[in-house]
Write a protein that holds these residues in place. Structure first.
Motif, PDB file in Angstrom:
ATOM      1  N   LEU A 248     118.612  81.068  71.482  1.00  0.00           N
ATOM      2  CA  LEU A 248     118.515  80.476  72.653  1.00  0.00           C
ATOM      3  C   LEU A 248     117.514  79.080  72.342  1.00  0.00           C
ATOM      4  N   LEU A 249     116.321  79.287  72.004  1.00  0.00           N
ATOM      5  CA  LEU A 249     115.340  78.036  71.685  1.00  0.00           C
ATOM      6  C   LEU A 249     116.421  76.888  70.795  1.00  0.00           C
ATOM      7  N   GLY A 250     117.084  77.360  69.715  1.00  0.00           N
ATOM      8  CA  GLY A 250     117.624  76.379  68.951  1.00  0.00           C
ATOM      9  C   GLY A 250     118.826  75.516  69.632  1.00  0.00           C
ATOM     10  N   HIS A 251     119.463  76.570  70.506  1.00  0.00           N
ATOM     11  CA  HIS A 251     120.657  75.747  71.516  1.00  0.00           C
ATOM     12  C   HIS A 251     119.978  74.545  72.160  1.00  0.00           C
ATOM     13  N   LEU A 252     118.532  75.007  73.129  1.00  0.00           N
ATOM     14  CA  LEU A 252     117.973  74.186  73.908  1.00  0.00           C
ATOM     15  C   LEU A 252     117.680  73.090  73.288  1.00  0.00           C
ATOM     16  N   LEU A 253     116.937  73.151  72.058  1.00  0.00           N
ATOM     17  CA  LEU A 253     116.443  72.065  71.221  1.00  0.00           C
ATOM     18  C   LEU A 253     117.475  71.002  70.880  1.00  0.00           C
ATOM     19  N   ASP A 254     118.666  71.511  70.474  1.00  0.00           N
ATOM     20  CA  ASP A 254     119.644  70.756  69.924  1.00  0.00           C
ATOM     21  C   ASP A 254     120.721  70.263  70.972  1.00  0.00           C
ATOM     22  N   SER A 255     120.262  70.510  72.419  1.00  0.00           N
ATOM     23  CA  SER A 255     121.099  70.119  73.500  1.00  0.00           C
ATOM     24  C   SER A 255     121.006  68.422  73.668  1.00  0.00           C
ATOM     25  N   LYS A 256     122.012  67.756  74.203  1.00  0.00           N
ATOM     26  CA  LYS A 256     121.917  66.422  74.695  1.00  0.00           C
ATOM     27  C   LYS A 256     123.042  66.432  75.957  1.00  0.00           C
ATOM     28  N   ASP A 257     122.435  65.926  77.076  1.00  0.00           N
ATOM     29  CA  ASP A 257     123.371  65.558  78.018  1.00  0.00           C
ATOM     30  C   ASP A 257     124.453  64.334  78.013  1.00  0.00           C
ATOM     31  N   GLU A 258     125.423  64.201  78.988  1.00  0.00           N
ATOM     32  CA  GLU A 258     126.238  63.097  78.804  1.00  0.00           C
ATOM     33  C   GLU A 258     125.677  61.891  78.498  1.00  0.00           C
ATOM     34  N   ASN A 259     124.341  61.568  78.665  1.00  0.00           N
ATOM     35  CA  ASN A 259     123.714  60.243  78.289  1.00  0.00           C
ATOM     36  C   ASN A 259     122.849  60.364  77.158  1.00  0.00           C
ATOM     37  N   GLY A 260     123.013  61.538  76.412  1.00  0.00           N
ATOM     38  CA  GLY A 260     122.416  61.606  75.164  1.00  0.00           C
ATOM     39  C   GLY A 260     120.960  61.961  75.279  1.00  0.00           C
ATOM     40  N   GLU A 261     120.247  62.334  76.489  1.00  0.00           N
ATOM     41  CA  GLU A 261     119.159  62.964  76.781  1.00  0.00           C
ATOM     42  C   GLU A 261     118.753  64.351  76.442  1.00  0.00           C
ATOM     43  N   THR A 262     117.662  64.467  75.779  1.00  0.00           N
ATOM     44  CA  THR A 262     117.433  65.874  75.315  1.00  0.00           C
ATOM     45  C   THR A 262     116.765  66.556  76.606  1.00  0.00           C
ATOM     46  N   LEU A 263     116.359  67.975  76.338  1.00  0.00           N
ATOM     47  CA  LEU A 263     115.761  68.606  77.414  1.00  0.00           C
ATOM     48  C   LEU A 263     114.169  68.429  77.144  1.00  0.00           C
ATOM     49  N   THR A 264     113.460  68.275  78.264  1.00  0.00           N
ATOM     50  CA  THR A 264     111.911  68.265  78.080  1.00  0.00           C
ATOM     51  C   THR A 264     111.410  69.620  77.633  1.00  0.00           C
ATOM     52  N   ASP A 265     110.162  69.585  77.051  1.00  0.00           N
ATOM     53  CA  ASP A 265     109.670  70.834  76.637  1.00  0.00           C
ATOM     54  C   ASP A 265     109.206  71.839  78.000  1.00  0.00           C
ATOM     55  N   GLU A 266     108.932  71.080  79.152  1.00  0.00           N
ATOM     56  CA  GLU A 266     108.835  71.953  80.371  1.00  0.00           C
ATOM     57  C   GLU A 266     110.026  72.570  80.519  1.00  0.00           C
ATOM     58  N   GLN A 267     111.294  71.616  80.686  1.00  0.00           N
ATOM     59  CA  GLN A 267     112.564  72.555  80.995  1.00  0.00           C
ATOM     60  C   GLN A 267     113.060  73.716  80.038  1.00  0.00           C
ATOM     61  N   ILE A 268     112.602  73.284  78.828  1.00  0.00           N
ATOM     62  CA  ILE A 268     112.845  74.387  77.889  1.00  0.00           C
ATOM     63  C   ILE A 268     112.010  75.492  78.112  1.00  0.00           C
ATOM     64  N   ALA A 269     110.882  75.527  78.382  1.00  0.00           N
ATOM     65  CA  ALA A 269     109.965  76.546  78.914  1.00  0.00           C
ATOM     66  C   ALA A 269     110.312  77.346  79.984  1.00  0.00           C
ATOM     67  N   ASP A 270     110.798  76.593  81.157  1.00  0.00           N
ATOM     68  CA  ASP A 270     111.328  77.315  82.345  1.00  0.00           C
ATOM     69  C   ASP A 270     112.537  78.119  82.008  1.00  0.00           C
ATOM     70  N   ASN A 271     113.490  77.600  81.391  1.00  0.00           N
ATOM     71  CA  ASN A 271     114.612  78.372  80.882  1.00  0.00           C
ATOM     72  C   ASN A 271     114.499  79.756  79.972  1.00  0.00           C
ATOM     73  N   ILE A 272     113.535  79.533  79.230  1.00  0.00           N
ATOM     74  CA  ILE A 272     113.005  80.367  78.262  1.00  0.00           C
ATOM     75  C   ILE A 272     112.487  81.555  79.068  1.00  0.00           C
ATOM     76  N   ILE A 273     111.305  81.320  79.852  1.00  0.00           N
ATOM     77  CA  ILE A 273     110.719  82.320  81.042  1.00  0.00           C
ATOM     78  C   ILE A 273     111.834  82.975  81.958  1.00  0.00           C
TER      79      ILE A 273
END
Length: 468
Positions: A248-273
């Motif tokens: 899951l962490l690998g997928h979250l780190l490798d993700s980009k939205d339609e504008n090429g933006e990556t997820l923030t550390d806080e967004q990743i942490a929220d979804n992991i928890i």
């Protein structure tokens, strides 16, 4: 004379319009009436009744009195409860856009506001795809050996005849499997920090949300802050080493939205928890119930043993590891899992909130009201499952009617981790019945809610290893 007739006709016409207006108005009112039910006391509503009674009794009594749709007021919120498959489909699938996921703010703060199950729309779709990709069968089949290693290590630690709290031990086990799914292999110092702080958050999650220093909720908030820091440290470490992986962490780190933006550390942490919370207590509860149901039903246990011993022998008496394909060929054990999910109904209901005034079967569900499809009521309805209080895995030889059996929810917010949970449950069954015998200590009946239903006192039990 003619003019008088016109006046009379005009008056009759006007009166007719008034009559039609009033009649249609009454029809509209009838169409828009609230469901039957009781709202209880001001503010507290019927929360005390819900928590002082067995929740099953509370919901079943309401359904018997009012039918499959009724109103109440619990946890400070007006609610409409729905106890039928049509209603569940309406809320969760066909008209899901009218009902958003909702949680109490106190719980949202501990999980994190960016967790996918608090959202709808593009962000939810993006995150759900990432979580599903990390928990797909293609990924999970490569986790079998690691899940099995965690299972064997945990079960071996129970041996010796000492009494264990089965539910607490299962929580430890499901936490370790969750760590595997999220991070892959994680360094011990990170694992211990995560475990200690997550345990603090878990303890405060269902406590009264007081921010007074020293209270469980306040300690949980502080531990949650530390969890974010720990996860940020893991993220920095993975980025530096260029290690992402299929977890899951690998997928979250490798993700980009339609504008090429990556997820923030806080967004990743929220979804992991969020994934950890979704995976731990629910899976641990089902594993505990499976051990109880097998213990209480010797004939069913013998059938499961026969099936699993065949696999055990084909694996060189356990010297060869369990394979993914073998976990797909356990029909008796798979039916035990399904029946345990039905009987225990770990998720008794789900919370949604109406985003607009909604009419359903002539009743009004006002905007802002909570809407709760009652899974447990459907799972224990004799119309759908004969003799519903009997543990009978053979009932799943026939597929249940649509929307009568939803242990993992349904629709866009259905649990994306159901395949991992099933792997965990089947791996447990394989090893516990081929290598161990166990005895339940004390009362064999009774349920406690924490908040998920678990056997009384967490199912105290002793385990012994079978001779090779």
């Amino acid at each position: 004379m003619c003019g008088g007739s016109i006046c009379v006709l005009a008056a009759v016409f006007a009166l007719s319009l008034v009559f039609i207006f009033l009649r249609d108005g009454k029809k509209s009112q009838r169409k828009s009436k609230l469901p039957p039910g009781s709202m209880g006391w001001p503010y507290i509503g019927e929360t005390l009744q819900l928590y002082s009674l067995d929740p099953n009794v509370f919901f079943a009594t309401k359904q018997k009195r009012y039918g499959e749709i009724f109103k109440t007021h619990i946890l400070g919120c007006p609610c409409v409860m729905l106890a039928g498959p049509e209603a569940a489909k309406f809320v969760l699938v066909s008209q899901a856009h009218l009902f958003k996921p909702t949680y109490p703010k106190s719980k949202e703060r501990l999980i994190g506001p960016s967790a996918l199950f608090f959202h709808q729309g593009k962000y939810h779709t993006q995150l759900r795809k990432l979580v599903q990709a990390s928990l797909s069968p293609e990924v999970i089949r490569n986790m079998v050996a690691d899940v099995e290693a965690v299972m064997i290590s945990t079960l071996d630690s129970w041996v010796g005849g000492h009494v264990i709290n089965t539910f607490h031990e299962m929580k430890k086990l499901s936490f370790e499997v969750g760590i595997l799914a999220i991070f892959g292999h994680l360094e011990n110092h990170y694992r211990e920090k995560l475990k200690n702080n997550y345990h603090m958050v878990d303890r405060g999650y269902n406590s009264f949300p007081s921010i007074i220093p020293g209270t469980p909720y306040r300690r949980a908030l502080l531990a949650r802050r530390d969890l974010s820091k720990i996860i940020s440290g893991i993220i920095a470490d993975r980025k530096e080493k260029g290690i992402f992986g299929k977890n899951l962490l690998g997928h979250l780190l490798d993700s980009k939205d339609e504008n090429g933006e990556t997820l923030t550390d806080e967004q990743i942490a929220d979804n992991i928890i969020g994934v950890l919370f979704a995976a731990q207590d629910t899976t641990a509860s089902v594993m505990t119930w499976i051990l109880k149901y097998l213990h209480d039903n010797p004939k069913i246990l013998e059938g499961v043993k026969a099936e699993q011993n065949t696999i055990h022998r084909s694996n060189d008496e356990g010297f060869q590891p369990l394979s993914w394909s073998q976990t797909r060929r356990m029909p008796i054990s798979h039916r035990v899992v399904l029946e345990a999910l039905r009987m225990a109904s770990i998720i008794s209901f789900t919370f949604r909130e109406a985003v607009a005034d909604v009419e359903y079967k002539g009743y009004l569900i006002p905007k802002g009201w909570k809407v709760m499809p009652l899974f447990r009521n459907m799972h224990h309805n004799p119309e759908f499952f004969s003799d519903p209080e009997k543990f009978d895995p053979s009932r799943f030889e026939v597929t249940p009617k649509p929307y009568t059996f939803m242990p993992f929810g349904s629709g866009a917010h259905a649990c994306p981790g159901n395949e991992l949970a099933k792997l965990e449950l089947l791996t447990l069954i394989h090893h516990v019945v081929t290598k161990f015998r166990w005895e339940v200590i004390g009362s064999k009946n009774g349920v406690q809610y924490s908040p998920f239903p678990v056997p009384l006192h967490g199912l105290p039990a002793r385990f012994w290893k079978l001779p090779s």
